[in-house]
Write an enzyme that holds these catalytic residues in place. Structure first.
Site, mmCIF file in Angstrom:
data_model
loop_
_atom_site.group_PDB
_atom_site.id
_atom_site.type_symbol
_atom_site.label_atom_id
_atom_site.label_comp_id
_atom_site.label_asym_id
_atom_site.label_seq_id
_atom_site.Cartn_x
_atom_site.Cartn_y
_atom_site.Cartn_z
ATOM 1 N NE ARG A 18 37.827 -29.784 32.348
ATOM 2 C CZ ARG A 18 38.993 -29.586 31.754
ATOM 3 N NH1 ARG A 18 39.155 -30.008 30.506
ATOM 4 N NH2 ARG A 18 39.985 -28.993 32.381
ATOM 5 C CD GLU B 50 38.199 -37.048 31.241
ATOM 6 O OE1 GLU B 50 39.253 -36.642 31.785
ATOM 7 O OE2 GLU B 50 37.704 -36.492 30.247
ATOM 8 C CG HIS C 243 41.033 -35.273 28.978
ATOM 9 N ND1 HIS C 243 40.318 -34.920 30.090
ATOM 10 C CD2 HIS C 243 41.493 -34.108 28.458
ATOM 11 C CE1 HIS C 243 40.347 -33.603 30.245
ATOM 12 N NE2 HIS C 243 41.060 -33.096 29.255
#
Length: 316
Positions: free
Chosen positions: A235, A264, A282
């Site tokens: 993360r 993000e 991601h």
């Protein structure tokens, strides 16, 4: 009558979307322009929610769904779900535990090889036509860093951490790790994260982010050192991004490869032009095979909850 489901993020696999439509009345919340009005019209009938690990679900949204029985996370991260509130309400929360492990571990090793061997830099060099015009084939490019035999430190020895360790070991890499406590694995445990960084050539972040605090600080990066690399497939918020940028700019670490970011989809623009950094949007789990398995687990968890059975991947 089909159970009504509120879908907060899209599912990309067509057969999973078809199966959801066949079993449930699916409300695509992410497509609605006026979400408040949509909740007013449909919130009272919603029994299940599908969301992603990054999207999660807030307490405020769950409070608008009085019949909510289950939140099915299409991912492994539950840090964006208000678990305490869900527990108080008796709302079950599931995740696609285990489905992403192999792909995420694969990408971790891919990122490590990419940043150490300058794969993205070499790709850009060839595509720009520089190779054919160079006085010698490799003159403009610095020599790369060998991956085989690197000392690899892993932060978090869960499913993903163990899979990363297995892959790194195949490259002849000595493995050490840190976690909340020593695990039953054939690798060296180091309780102190800074010491792990100090003893590593590459630090791979595979920890959970439930506490939401940065583990990779300026001190940890300094301990990793000027020949060390940081890889993050966990993360983004586990890394102090300003500290990482400062360490890169100061030459305090050799490079970084990141699949996740704190805010993000906004990655720090200061990283974009750096040749010592490899970036991904991601997408560690973004293969057809894994996303299909994830979708199947989401469907199964909803079916089980509505049938009164304990669902697979139950978090609480």
């Amino acid at each position: 009558m089909k159970p009504e489901i509120l879908q907060l993020s899209p599912i990309l696999i067509p057969q999973i979307r078809e199966r959801l439509e066949s079993l449930f009345s699916v409300h695509r919340y992410y497509e609605q322009a006026d979400k408040e009005a949509y909740l007013d019209a449909h919130g009272a009938s919603i029994r299940g929610v599908i969301t992603g690990g990054h999207t999660g679900i807030s307490q405020a949204l769950m409070a608008r769904l009085p019949r909510l029985e289950v939140v099915a996370v299409n991912g492994v991260g539950t840090d964006a779900v208000d678990l305490a509130y869900a527990r108080d309400r008796g709302i079950q929360v599931t995740a696609t535990l285990g489905a992403l492990t192999e792909d995420v571990a694969d990408l971790a090793i891919g990122l490590l090889i990419s940043v150490c061997r300058g794969i993205c830099t070499g790709d850009r060099f060839v595509r720009a036509g520089h190779w054919a015009t160079s006085p010698t084939p490799l003159a403009p490019l610095p020599l790369a860093r060998q991956v085989s035999g690197m000392r690899v430190g892993i932060v978090g020895m869960g499913r993903v951490g163990r899979a990363v360790a297995q892959r790194a070991a195949a490259f002849g890499c000595p493995i050490a790790y840190t976690d909340l406590q020593a695990q039953d694995v054939p690798y060296t445990f180091e309780a102190d994260l800074a010491q792990l960084a100090r003893n590593s050539d590459a630090l791979i972040l595979a920890a959970a982010a439930d506490k939401g605090e940065a583990l990779i600080t300026r001190d940890v990066l300094k301990a990793l050192g000027s020949e060390g690399y940081l890889i993050n497939i966990a993360r983004g918020k586990l890394v102090d991004e300003p500290a990482l940028l400062a360490a890169l700019q100061a030459g305090e670490i050799a490079g970084a490869a990141l699949d996740v970011f704190a805010d993000e989809p906004r990655a720090p623009e200061a990283l974009f032009e750096r040749e010592d950094v490899v970036l991904q949007p991601h997408r560690a789990s973004a293969t057809v095979q894994t996303r299909t398995r994830m979708g199947e687990m989401v469907v199964a968890s909803l079916v089980d909850v509505f049938a009164g059975r304990t669902p697979q991947g139950l978090v609480l």
